[in-house]
Motif scaffolding. Sequence first.
Motif, PDB file in Angstrom:
ATOM      1  N   VAL A 240       2.688  -1.540  -1.752  1.00  0.00           N
ATOM      2  CA  VAL A 240       3.484  -2.345  -0.817  1.00  0.00           C
ATOM      3  C   VAL A 240       4.580  -1.531  -0.141  1.00  0.00           C
ATOM      4  O   VAL A 240       5.380  -2.084   0.613  1.00  0.00           O
ATOM      5  CB  VAL A 240       4.122  -3.559  -1.537  1.00  0.00           C
ATOM      6  N   SER A 255       2.984  -3.619  -6.049  1.00  0.00           N
ATOM      7  CA  SER A 255       3.419  -5.015  -5.982  1.00  0.00           C
ATOM      8  C   SER A 255       4.025  -5.503  -7.289  1.00  0.00           C
ATOM      9  O   SER A 255       4.773  -6.484  -7.298  1.00  0.00           O
ATOM     10  CB  SER A 255       2.239  -5.908  -5.597  1.00  0.00           C
ATOM     11  N   GLN A 273      -4.568  -2.426   7.567  1.00  0.00           N
ATOM     12  CA  GLN A 273      -3.690  -2.593   6.405  1.00  0.00           C
ATOM     13  C   GLN A 273      -2.562  -1.563   6.380  1.00  0.00           C
ATOM     14  O   GLN A 273      -1.748  -1.554   5.447  1.00  0.00           O
ATOM     15  CB  GLN A 273      -4.514  -2.482   5.116  1.00  0.00           C
ATOM     16  N   THR A 275       0.335  -0.966   8.036  1.00  0.00           N
ATOM     17  CA  THR A 275       1.746  -1.360   7.979  1.00  0.00           C
ATOM     18  C   THR A 275       2.075  -2.092   6.679  1.00  0.00           C
ATOM     19  O   THR A 275       3.202  -2.000   6.183  1.00  0.00           O
ATOM     20  CB  THR A 275       2.120  -2.233   9.187  1.00  0.00           C
ATOM     21  N   ASN A 276       1.107  -2.806   6.099  1.00  0.00           N
ATOM     22  CA  ASN A 276       1.347  -3.475   4.811  1.00  0.00           C
ATOM     23  C   ASN A 276       1.597  -2.456   3.706  1.00  0.00           C
ATOM     24  O   ASN A 276       2.435  -2.668   2.822  1.00  0.00           O
ATOM     25  CB  ASN A 276       0.153  -4.355   4.437  1.00  0.00           C
ATOM     26  N   GLY A 279       5.043  -0.595   4.378  1.00  0.00           N
ATOM     27  CA  GLY A 279       6.233  -1.419   4.168  1.00  0.00           C
ATOM     28  C   GLY A 279       7.339  -1.015   5.122  1.00  0.00           C
ATOM     29  O   GLY A 279       7.110  -0.838   6.329  1.00  0.00           O
ATOM     30  N   SER A 282       7.222   2.126   7.791  1.00  0.00           N
ATOM     31  CA  SER A 282       6.320   2.178   8.943  1.00  0.00           C
ATOM     32  C   SER A 282       6.800   3.126  10.025  1.00  0.00           C
ATOM     33  O   SER A 282       5.996   3.695  10.781  1.00  0.00           O
ATOM     34  CB  SER A 282       6.143   0.770   9.528  1.00  0.00           C
TER      35      SER A 282
END
Length: 465
Positions: A240, A255, A273, A275-276, A279, A282
């Motif tokens: 994350v 996470s 995925q 940018t996820n 976190g 970015s």
Amino acid sequence: MESSSPRVAIVGAGLAGMAAALGLSQSGFKVSLIEARSRTGGRAGSFTDPTTGAEIDYCQHVGMGCCTNLIDLLQQTGQLDDWRRYRSLMFIGPTGEVCPFAGSRWLPAPLYLMKAFSGLSYLSQDLRKTIAQGIWKLMRLRPEDQANWPTMQDWLTAAGQSEAAIREFWDVILVSALGEATDRVAVAPARKVLVDGFLSHRDAGDVWVPQLPLSVLFGQRLPDDLTRRGVEIRLSARAVGIESHGGRATGVRLSDGSTVAADCVLIATPWHQLTNVLGDASVLVDASDAVASIPASPITGIHLWCDRPLTAEPHLVFVGRTIQWLFRPTFASDQPSRIYHQIVISGSRDLPPRQQLLDEVIGELRELLPAARDATVVDSRIVTDPNSVYSVSLATEKRRPAATTRLPNLWLAGDWTATGWPATMESAVISGYRAADQIADNLGRPSGNEQPALAKSWLARLLIR
């Protein structure tokens, strides 16, 4: 492995991440491979048929002879014997014409395909002449001119290709190879597939088909090989964020609140995925939002279980129909009255509702394949992955990032990075090998994982720009 070996954390255990892990382990790195799912393999996965318990691939994957890096990965991990090499294809024309397509084994590329091309009897003499002229123009198209055309369809039209030529030849190859419609794809990836994939070397167009489920090949055997090499694989671990300090990445935040410390970090997740995973980091990847918003192209797999085989061929290519490919993987058929077939439809945006689609496909099979006329479909399943591949448009080609980022020890890998290849297993493996080589070079360790392309024949060198 020495305790002083640098540690690399790789986020994403698809083909790109596992290829990078293989390369880095061979360069003496400690590798932690972090995967959010409970199994490795990424988009190359399978589901379990509830009736037989057989593993069924969501969508059939194939390699080609020009995929030198994929083949290298399979060889190094002892899996190439589980793939079968085919030197010929079987085309089914629009009205059922059966046309074997096999290149000469003694003529040099690209002439080795002349006889195979002339054997496509569903193409009129005028169409064959038109298509041949288009192939010549594509071979002579300079790389610097490829971005001048919005789509491959625009280029084909300007090159004198008729609607029939596009529908019955160009679309047949490009849509299935690129996972996208010809009126959307950029010229560069289309030319890559046609010129490097068929016209440069006699072995380039060979088709390699897995003989075991992808869940076995990439979800069991490949990670088992990596584990034997000392790679730590952490499944069901969702990244994350990226930890950083002093202008360097220091680890991956999970996470559950824990952190995987690392000297280098490689992100090898699907583009959407990115940018996820990054976190709040970015900003470390140039235009990360633009990359994450690259449009996807869906691919649909229609899984049919019938009371008999619909064809004796292991795979068929359909021309001008809803069906693009039919595969008959024997490992998925373990009951005499429940024979498995998979139909693949790439760029499947505008398909009819599911039952209508199923009726249409079964109708085409019964019209074109004699063995299908009296067959009974005993079960079916339709699987569409909306994010199966990224759309290889001109805008996408401009957005694809390099492996490097704003931090000197944070890298990217994935088929969506700037590998020079479209959305393929080969592109994924190249990206993993390339990132591993750059990390090794950066730290003064042995590299050289990325494999060269097949050498062009002497004639191809003269004819292809």
